[in-house]
Write a protein that holds these residues in place. Structure first.
Motif, mmCIF file in Angstrom:
data_model
loop_
_atom_site.group_PDB
_atom_site.id
_atom_site.type_symbol
_atom_site.label_atom_id
_atom_site.label_comp_id
_atom_site.label_asym_id
_atom_site.label_seq_id
_atom_site.Cartn_x
_atom_site.Cartn_y
_atom_site.Cartn_z
ATOM 1 N N LEU A 67 0.852 -1.187 0.000
ATOM 2 C CA LEU A 67 0.000 0.000 0.000
ATOM 3 C C LEU A 67 0.891 1.240 0.000
ATOM 4 C CD1 LEU A 67 -2.602 -1.232 2.626
ATOM 5 C CD2 LEU A 67 -3.013 -0.882 0.171
ATOM 6 N N GLY A 69 2.389 5.030 -0.353
ATOM 7 C CA GLY A 69 1.861 6.341 0.048
ATOM 8 C C GLY A 69 0.917 6.216 1.213
ATOM 9 N N LYS A 70 -0.192 6.902 1.122
ATOM 10 C CA LYS A 70 -1.161 6.897 2.219
ATOM 11 C C LYS A 70 -2.400 6.070 1.879
ATOM 12 C CE LYS A 70 0.397 11.219 4.076
ATOM 13 N NZ LYS A 70 0.111 12.137 5.108
ATOM 14 N N LEU A 71 -2.273 5.178 0.926
ATOM 15 C CA LEU A 71 -3.410 4.342 0.557
ATOM 16 C C LEU A 71 -3.758 3.383 1.684
ATOM 17 C CD1 LEU A 71 -2.526 3.516 -3.149
ATOM 18 C CD2 LEU A 71 -4.343 5.005 -2.325
ATOM 19 N N LYS A 72 -5.004 3.049 1.777
ATOM 20 C CA LYS A 72 -5.517 2.114 2.775
ATOM 21 C C LYS A 72 -6.047 0.868 2.070
ATOM 22 C CE LYS A 72 -5.103 5.075 6.187
ATOM 23 N NZ LYS A 72 -3.791 5.194 6.676
ATOM 24 N N SER A 75 -9.204 1.389 0.084
ATOM 25 C CA SER A 75 -9.185 2.412 -0.968
ATOM 26 C C SER A 75 -9.559 1.830 -2.327
ATOM 27 C CB SER A 75 -7.798 3.042 -1.075
ATOM 28 O OG SER A 75 -7.436 3.681 0.109
#
Length: 130
Positions: A67, A69-72, A75
């Motif tokens: 994941l 970056g800041k992806l969850k 997402s």
């Protein structure tokens, strides 16, 4: 047991499915662009398993996630990385009504079991090594 699908085959299948059915899905009202608990209204009989991403000869694939970056996990734009969890535990299923492809797996916790589903979008597939 279903055939193991490598990333190149998965990408090819996803592109062909998208070409057959490029518009939005009408088989369910629940958006399936990101992981969802499988809707109870989704008819199991309309799916057929066409392959698996479970690594061959690996009884316990990694639980590491990819994941960036800041992806969850939830997402809708999270990458589909077949060597990483949860993709490495997924079956690839085809809807007999619309021809779209879906990833499905069972999430198991201490007190629950949750069948999860996500549409297979070719543009999000990434062949990332562990």
């Amino acid at each position: 047991m279903p055939d193991h699908l490598n990333t190149a085959t998965l990408l090819d299948l996803a592109r062909r499915a998208h070409a057959r059915a490029p518009g939005p899905c009408i088989c369910t009202k629940t958006p399936l662009d990101g992981w969802q608990s499988q809707p109870l209204s989704l008819d199991e009989t309309q799916f057929r398993e066409i392959g698996t991403l479970w690594p061959e000869n690996d009884p316990e694939p990694t639980y590491a996630e990819y994941l960036p970056g800041k992806l969850k996990y939830w997402s809708t734009d999270a990458p589909i990385a077949p060597r990483y969890f949860p993709y490495n535990r997924c079956g690839v299923w085809e809807c007999s009504l619309c021809g779209r492809l879906y990833l499905r797996y069972t999430e198991g916790g201490g007190y629950f079991v949750d069948r999860r589903i996500r549409s297979l979008q070719w543009a999000l597939i990434e062949d990332v090594s562990l």
